[in-house]
Design a protein around this motif. Structure first.
Motif, mmCIF file in Angstrom:
data_model
loop_
_atom_site.group_PDB
_atom_site.id
_atom_site.type_symbol
_atom_site.label_atom_id
_atom_site.label_comp_id
_atom_site.label_asym_id
_atom_site.label_seq_id
_atom_site.Cartn_x
_atom_site.Cartn_y
_atom_site.Cartn_z
ATOM 1 N N SER A 140 0.930 -1.065 0.025
ATOM 2 C CA SER A 140 -0.040 0.085 0.154
ATOM 3 C C SER A 140 0.853 1.216 0.054
ATOM 4 N N TRP A 141 2.009 1.151 0.910
ATOM 5 C CA TRP A 141 2.893 2.522 0.892
ATOM 6 C C TRP A 141 3.616 2.546 -0.470
ATOM 7 N N LEU A 142 4.041 1.401 -1.275
ATOM 8 C CA LEU A 142 4.625 1.470 -2.261
ATOM 9 C C LEU A 142 3.721 2.088 -3.612
ATOM 10 N N ASP A 143 2.446 1.642 -3.452
ATOM 11 C CA ASP A 143 1.442 2.088 -4.354
ATOM 12 C C ASP A 143 1.321 3.646 -4.163
ATOM 13 N N GLN A 144 1.022 4.222 -3.211
ATOM 14 C CA GLN A 144 1.022 5.556 -2.928
ATOM 15 C C GLN A 144 2.203 6.432 -3.483
ATOM 16 N N HIS A 145 3.312 5.814 -3.557
ATOM 17 C CA HIS A 145 4.650 6.476 -4.237
ATOM 18 C C HIS A 145 4.987 5.999 -5.515
ATOM 19 N N GLY A 146 4.076 5.373 -6.302
ATOM 20 C CA GLY A 146 4.043 4.836 -7.522
ATOM 21 C C GLY A 146 5.297 4.016 -7.914
ATOM 22 N N ALA A 147 5.832 3.136 -7.037
ATOM 23 C CA ALA A 147 6.671 2.278 -6.908
ATOM 24 C C ALA A 147 6.535 0.942 -7.442
ATOM 25 N N SER A 148 7.348 0.133 -7.908
ATOM 26 C CA SER A 148 7.177 -1.056 -8.408
ATOM 27 C C SER A 148 7.564 -2.150 -7.203
ATOM 28 N N TYR A 149 7.194 -3.373 -7.275
ATOM 29 C CA TYR A 149 7.350 -4.563 -6.265
ATOM 30 C C TYR A 149 7.257 -5.782 -6.900
ATOM 31 N N LEU A 150 7.887 -6.875 -6.553
ATOM 32 C CA LEU A 150 7.974 -8.292 -6.759
ATOM 33 C C LEU A 150 8.265 -8.957 -5.559
ATOM 34 N N GLY A 151 7.192 -10.097 -5.376
ATOM 35 C CA GLY A 151 7.347 -10.922 -4.376
ATOM 36 C C GLY A 151 8.506 -11.925 -4.575
ATOM 37 N N TRP A 152 8.874 -12.349 -3.322
ATOM 38 C CA TRP A 152 9.981 -13.472 -3.066
ATOM 39 C C TRP A 152 9.343 -14.659 -2.480
ATOM 40 N N THR A 153 9.176 -15.750 -3.318
ATOM 41 C CA THR A 153 9.511 -16.219 -4.706
ATOM 42 C C THR A 153 8.574 -17.176 -5.020
ATOM 43 N N TRP A 154 8.492 -17.363 -6.466
ATOM 44 C CA TRP A 154 7.710 -18.327 -7.110
ATOM 45 C C TRP A 154 8.408 -19.714 -7.172
ATOM 46 N N ASN A 155 8.330 -20.113 -6.065
ATOM 47 C CA ASN A 155 9.066 -21.566 -5.613
ATOM 48 C C ASN A 155 8.408 -22.239 -4.602
ATOM 49 N N THR A 156 8.363 -23.515 -4.539
ATOM 50 C CA THR A 156 7.523 -24.243 -3.628
ATOM 51 C C THR A 156 8.115 -24.661 -2.479
ATOM 52 N N TRP A 157 9.388 -24.030 -1.916
ATOM 53 C CA TRP A 157 10.007 -24.771 -0.939
ATOM 54 C C TRP A 157 9.306 -24.415 0.282
ATOM 55 N N ASN A 158 9.388 -24.862 1.340
ATOM 56 C CA ASN A 158 8.902 -24.601 2.800
ATOM 57 C C ASN A 158 9.275 -23.322 3.209
ATOM 58 N N CYS A 159 8.472 -22.524 3.843
ATOM 59 C CA CYS A 159 8.857 -21.095 4.226
ATOM 60 C C CYS A 159 9.826 -21.228 5.084
ATOM 61 N N GLY A 160 10.292 -22.240 5.867
ATOM 62 C CA GLY A 160 11.336 -22.100 6.695
ATOM 63 C C GLY A 160 12.733 -21.777 5.973
ATOM 64 N N SER A 161 12.735 -22.192 4.508
ATOM 65 C CA SER A 161 13.899 -21.906 3.847
ATOM 66 C C SER A 161 13.875 -20.691 3.219
ATOM 67 N N GLY A 162 12.786 -19.743 3.273
ATOM 68 C CA GLY A 162 12.654 -18.596 2.958
ATOM 69 C C GLY A 162 11.191 -18.240 2.318
ATOM 70 N N PRO A 163 10.591 -17.191 2.233
ATOM 71 C CA PRO A 163 9.450 -16.938 1.691
ATOM 72 C C PRO A 163 9.091 -17.584 0.405
ATOM 73 N N ALA A 164 8.026 -18.337 0.586
ATOM 74 C CA ALA A 164 7.437 -18.851 -0.794
ATOM 75 C C ALA A 164 6.097 -18.454 -1.069
ATOM 76 N N LEU A 165 5.964 -18.143 -2.578
ATOM 77 C CA LEU A 165 4.643 -17.501 -2.713
ATOM 78 C C LEU A 165 3.453 -18.597 -3.133
ATOM 79 N N ILE A 166 4.128 -19.787 -3.552
ATOM 80 C CA ILE A 166 3.224 -20.741 -3.952
ATOM 81 C C ILE A 166 3.509 -22.156 -3.252
ATOM 82 N N SER A 167 2.529 -23.052 -3.356
ATOM 83 C CA SER A 167 2.823 -24.492 -2.920
ATOM 84 C C SER A 167 2.715 -25.500 -4.087
#
Length: 496
Positions: A448-475
């Motif tokens: 929401s903050w980035l939207d207000q400032h016209g900034a771009s953003y990308l989620g980490w990451t489109w991989n299916t590992w367990n969240c314990g190995s790092g944020p995963a967007l998908i299962s």
């Protein structure tokens, strides 16, 4: 993303451009089911070997379960190694069939696979493609006594190919017509680690179906982390995952992204250099972890090569270095080291190529692609980015920022103080956003903050590992979100 200690790669995958098209509608199998298929076949040939890329498309109205493609070579081509399918060769006949995650081709869908072959002499294109025993020869139906009342399509509509060619105008990205473009997308991790670990080129599928799943979240950009050793074909990487083969695979994936209207962001993620100081992730000289800054030995060669390959493709953005943390290695003057490298970086342990050197290397090729520059503290600190911004004759520089709930700058007060001034002058791209609790409360407020400032953003990451190995967007690579990914997906859909 800094912590990456438990990343295991599966068989690599390769997406394909359009090649030879062979279509059939014919009787197949004991149930006399009518099948319609298309096989695209392309190669990247280096004289004594080649990479073969195949796409099997199901043009029928029903899913195709348990697909098996066969074709024959006319020369001495010999299978070496394949990915994204189960490959085998008997004599001159090659067989590739689906794996557990791509064994079903949905109606109007397709799957892609690739393999390396050796050969000598001629390398003629195969012509006898068959899927589950049905020959793809363009023959009419053999079981239809009268002309059909409807027309069966002989081709599938190609993706729209509207990836915008970007350049910087003030503090925004704009396309070729001057329309502002804000990037909303995901990271697709794998090519930075699988190759150097000897497990393939990618982690999971990189085919048309997987890209379609990414696009279904209403994304318009994908960031692709890369490995310096694999790109340059250095001798610590298995030849089948390095050099021209690696570069061809990346190029094919970028082409596929563009065909689907997606901007590609190429990120130099893992690089060389012996570093044993504060926050060292590994002590090896090779590109097996995140180093504090880019190395003069190879990073310039990497970006000179990548810029030459993608010069003129302004839908591809260059992220010069993932997460600099030279501030952990240099007691003072970290920003000068970041920009200038060399003697400005005492205590790093290897000769550093500063950001100005890398910008110069890209521009010397004639490439005018947008360049992203991540700040200090693992790209979380942009406090002096404007002061130390490198010179660029094209004016196509943008600031890259990474933000996780565990970073120092993780509050709106910090964003207002250090990010807003940057976003007011140049495009701001949050190249990685995420949180380590498998939830989405932090990223929701951040987006929401980035939207207000016209900034771009990308989620980490489109991989299916367990969240314990790092944020995963998908299962699942069909796009099924995790609890973390669900928040980002919902935000993307709401924007569109």
């Amino acid at each position: 993303m800094r912590p990456r200690t438990a990343l295991l790669a599966s068989a690599s995958a390769l997406a394909l451009a359009a090649g030879l098209t062979l279509v059939t509608t014919a009787t197949a199998g004991p149930q006399a089911a009518v099948a319609a298929c298309k096989v695209d076949y392309t190669t990247n040939d280096w004289g004594s070997g080649f990479t073969a890329n195949v796409t099997v498309a199901n043009l029928g109205a029903e899913p195709l379960t348990g697909w098996k493609l066969t074709y024959s070579h006319s020369g001495n081509q010999q299978l070496q190694q394949g990915w994204n399918g189960s490959w085998a060769q008997s004599g001159k006949t090659v067989t590739v069939s689906g794996l557990s995650w791509n064994n079903i081709i949905p109606a109007a869908g397709s799957v892609s696979a690739g393999a390396n072959f050796s050969y000598s002499g001629a390398n003629a294109r195969p012509t006898d493609f068959a899927v589950n025993g049905t020959s793809c020869t363009g023959l009419p139906p053999t079981t239809t006594p009268t002309p059909p009342t409807t027309t069966t399509p002989t081709t599938t509509p190609p993706p729209d190919g509207t990836a915008p060619a970007l350049h910087v105008s003030g503090n925004r990205f704009v396309n070729a017509t001057g329309t502002p473009v804000t990037l909303h997308g995901v990271n697709r991790s794998g090519a930075e680690f699988a190759c150097v670990q000897g497990n393939g080129i990618f982690d999971g599928p990189m085919d048309a179906a997987s890209v379609s799943a990414i696009k279904s979240w209403h994304t318009n950009a994908v960031r692709v982390p890369l490995n310096e050793d694999c790109w340059l074909g250095l001798d610590n990487v298995k030849p089948e995952y390095a050099g021209q083969t690696y570069r061809d695979a990346i190029k094919s994936y970028v082409d596929l992204l563009h065909q689907n209207g997606l901007v590609a962001i190429l990120d130099l993620h893992w690089t060389q250099g012996v570093y044993t100081g504060n926050s060292s992730a590994c002590t090896a000289v090779t590109s097996t972890c995140q180093k504090p800054m880019t190395d003069a030995a190879h990073a310039v060669d990497f970006w000179r090569s990548a810029a030459t390959l993608f010069k003129g493709d302004n839908a591809t953005v260059f992220d010069l270095f993932n997460e600099p943390y030279v501030d952990r290695a240099v007691s003072s003057g970290a920003w000068a080291c970041w920009r200038d490298g060399g003697s400005a970086c005492p205590g790093v342990g290897f000769e550093v190529a500063g950001m100005q050197t890398l910008v110069n290397a890209v521009r010397a090729t004639g490439a005018a692609n947008v360049i992203l520059l991540g700040g200090l503290a693992y790209a979380n600190d942009l406090s002096q980015w404007l002061q130390y911004k490198p010179a660029d004759p094209t004016g196509n520089l943008a600031a890259s920022w990474h933000s996780y709930n565990f970073n120092t700058c993780s509050s709106s007060s910090c964003w207002d103080a250090t990010l807003a001034p940057v976003a007011a002058q140049v495009p701001l791209v949050a190249g990685e956003i995420g949180e380590n609790d498998c939830a989405s409360g932090y990223v929701t407020g951040l987006m929401s903050w980035l939207d207000q400032h016209g900034a771009s953003y990308l989620g980490w990451t489109w991989n299916t590992w367990n969240c314990g190995s790092g944020p995963a967007l998908i299962s699942s690579y069909d796009g099924t979100p995790t609890a973390f990914g669900a928040g980002i997906k919902a935000h993307f859909l709401a924007l569109n």
